[in-house]
Design a protein around this motif. Structure first.
Motif, short mmCIF file in Angstrom:
data_model
loop_
_atom_site.label_atom_id
_atom_site.label_comp_id
_atom_site.label_asym_id
_atom_site.label_seq_id
_atom_site.Cartn_x
_atom_site.Cartn_y
_atom_site.Cartn_z
N ARG A 1 50.96 47.01 44.04
CA ARG A 1 50.09 46.64 45.14
C ARG A 1 50.87 46.69 46.44
NH1 ARG A 1 44.90 44.23 44.12
NH2 ARG A 1 44.39 44.85 42.00
N GLU B 1 43.93 35.84 36.61
CA GLU B 1 44.66 35.83 37.87
C GLU B 1 45.79 34.79 37.90
OE1 GLU B 1 43.98 38.00 40.26
OE2 GLU B 1 42.08 38.78 39.54
N ASN C 1 49.29 35.51 39.04
CA ASN C 1 49.51 35.77 40.47
C ASN C 1 50.33 34.66 41.10
OD1 ASN C 1 46.28 37.19 41.48
ND2 ASN C 1 47.88 38.05 40.23
N ARG D 1 43.61 40.08 50.02
CA ARG D 1 43.97 40.59 48.70
C ARG D 1 44.87 41.81 48.88
NH1 ARG D 1 43.96 38.94 43.62
NH2 ARG D 1 43.42 40.53 42.13
#
Length: 119
Positions: free
Chosen positions: A42, A92, A95, A110
């Motif tokens: 990401r 999630e 995270n 995000r």
């Protein structure tokens, strides 16, 4: 939100969520083996790439068909355990490790998927 508050929230969240993470990890392994954690590249702040962690919700080896591929409710790649994890957003929880590492914040945009390299 300050970095110190992010650290406190992430640490407490992981501590309180650890029994749920353990149960989810066992369920994922029992359902289909493979890795419990899914890692995806990401893009974070200032364009820095990092590996975002999530609980694996799809069958092993089912990489996305393409960037931005929509996963429908009846997608056959999503496991039974994965459906529950996605519905409850428990996939999630890992995270929070990214938050502890300073790669993400508790509140903020995000992280996006990096663009595909040119052909």
């Amino acid at each position: 939100m300050s970095r110190a508050l992010d650290l406190v929230i992430a640490a407490v969240g992981l501590l309180l969520g650890s029994p749920v993470l353990l149960a989810a990890a066992i369920a994922i392994r029992l359902e289909g083996g493979g890795s419990v954690v899914y890692r995806q590249r990401r893009v974070g702040r200032d364009g820095a790439e990092f590996e975002m962690l999530k609980l694996r919700t799809m069958v092993t080896g089912s990489d996305p068909v393409g960037v931005g591929t929509v996963v429908t409710r009846d997608d056959p790649r999503v496991t039974r355990v994965g459906r529950l994890l996605r519905r409850t957003s428990l996939d999630e929880l890992p995270n929070l490790v990214n938050v502890l590492r300073g790669e993400m914040a508790i509140v903020g945009p995000r992280p996006t998927i990096p663009p595909a390299p040119p052909p």
